[in-house]
Scaffold this active site. Structure first.
Site, PDB file in Angstrom:
ATOM      1  N   GLY A  12       0.776  -1.239   0.000  1.00 44.46           N
ATOM      2  CA  GLY A  12       0.000   0.000   0.000  1.00 44.46           C
ATOM      3  C   GLY A  12       0.802   1.280   0.000  1.00 44.46           C
ATOM      4  N   ASN A  14       1.755   3.102  -2.541  1.00 46.20           N
ATOM      5  CA  ASN A  14       1.116   4.057  -3.451  1.00 46.20           C
ATOM      6  C   ASN A  14      -0.188   4.582  -2.867  1.00 46.20           C
ATOM      7  OD1 ASN A  14       2.705   4.575  -5.794  1.00 46.20           O
ATOM      8  ND2 ASN A  14       2.314   2.494  -6.488  1.00 46.20           N
ATOM      9  N   HIS A 104       1.007   0.846 -13.836  1.00 43.56           N
ATOM     10  CA  HIS A 104       1.774  -0.344 -14.191  1.00 43.56           C
ATOM     11  C   HIS A 104       3.259   0.007 -14.135  1.00 43.56           C
ATOM     12  CE1 HIS A 104       2.394  -4.279 -15.943  1.00 43.56           C
ATOM     13  NE2 HIS A 104       3.298  -3.739 -16.739  1.00 43.56           N
TER      14      HIS A 104
END
Length: 189
Positions: A12, A14, A104
């Protein structure tokens, strides 16, 4: 007030950077963090940030519309996948068309698709002798990593870089750009 729902399966980092970015923002709020992993580090981060967490299982996600209905009832403006590994059900994608984004850890279309996440991507980049890598923020559709690209940022991959070195460079780009791109999407459509 624009409302964000974050989906995360892992540590987590980000999700935390995004939530921190909007902490004192009167126009955007992270309203909810959803996870399919009861042991995910994102749960502890969400608690520290006082953000509600919803855990769900595969049956609920794929065999019911509970998650879609909850997000609609919460009036979520943008769904952000921040290290979430499951393919989204078509009903959720349709209900939030062009309002779901993902990050991504490579320059799509290279190194995308099923099974290409995290260290698998960085290992493939190094094994492929790539001279650059980066991040891709894209809209989500019914296939892995095939939605329209919103933003890309690049970094150099040195011949001596290990997958771990590449991972560190990518995380810097993620933390630097992901919250800003989200803010731009929500506040400057």
């Amino acid at each position: 007030m624009k409302r964000i729902a974050l989906f995360a399966s892992g540590s987590g980092s980000n999700a935390e950077k995004i939530a921190e970015y909007f902490t004192n923002n009167d126009e955007v709020k992270v309203s909810l963090i959803l996870s399919n992993n009861p042991k995910a580090g994102v749960i502890d981060r969400a608690r520290r940030l006082h953000i509600p967490v919803l855990l769900f299982d595969r049956h609920t996600f794929y065999q019911t519309d509970e998650i879609t209905e909850l997000l609609q009832n919460q009036q979520i403006d943008l769904i952000v996948l921040a290290g979430f590994l499951w393919l989204l059900p078509p009903s959720l994608v349709k209900a939030f068309e062009r309002r779901i984004i993902n990050i991504h850890p490579a320059l799509l279309p290279k190194f995308g698709g099923k099974g290409m996440y995290g260290h698998f991507v960085h290992e493939a980049v190094v094994a492929g002798g790539e001279t650059e890598s980066g991040i891709t923020i894209h809209y989500v559709n019914e296939k892995y990593d095939e939605g329209d690209v919103i933003f890309q940022a690049k970094c150099v991959v040195e011949p001596t870089d290990t997958p771990e070195d590449v991972a560190k460079k990518i995380q810097v780009l993620e933390h630097q750009h992901f919250p800003k791109v989200i803010a731009d999407l929500l506040l400057n459509p």
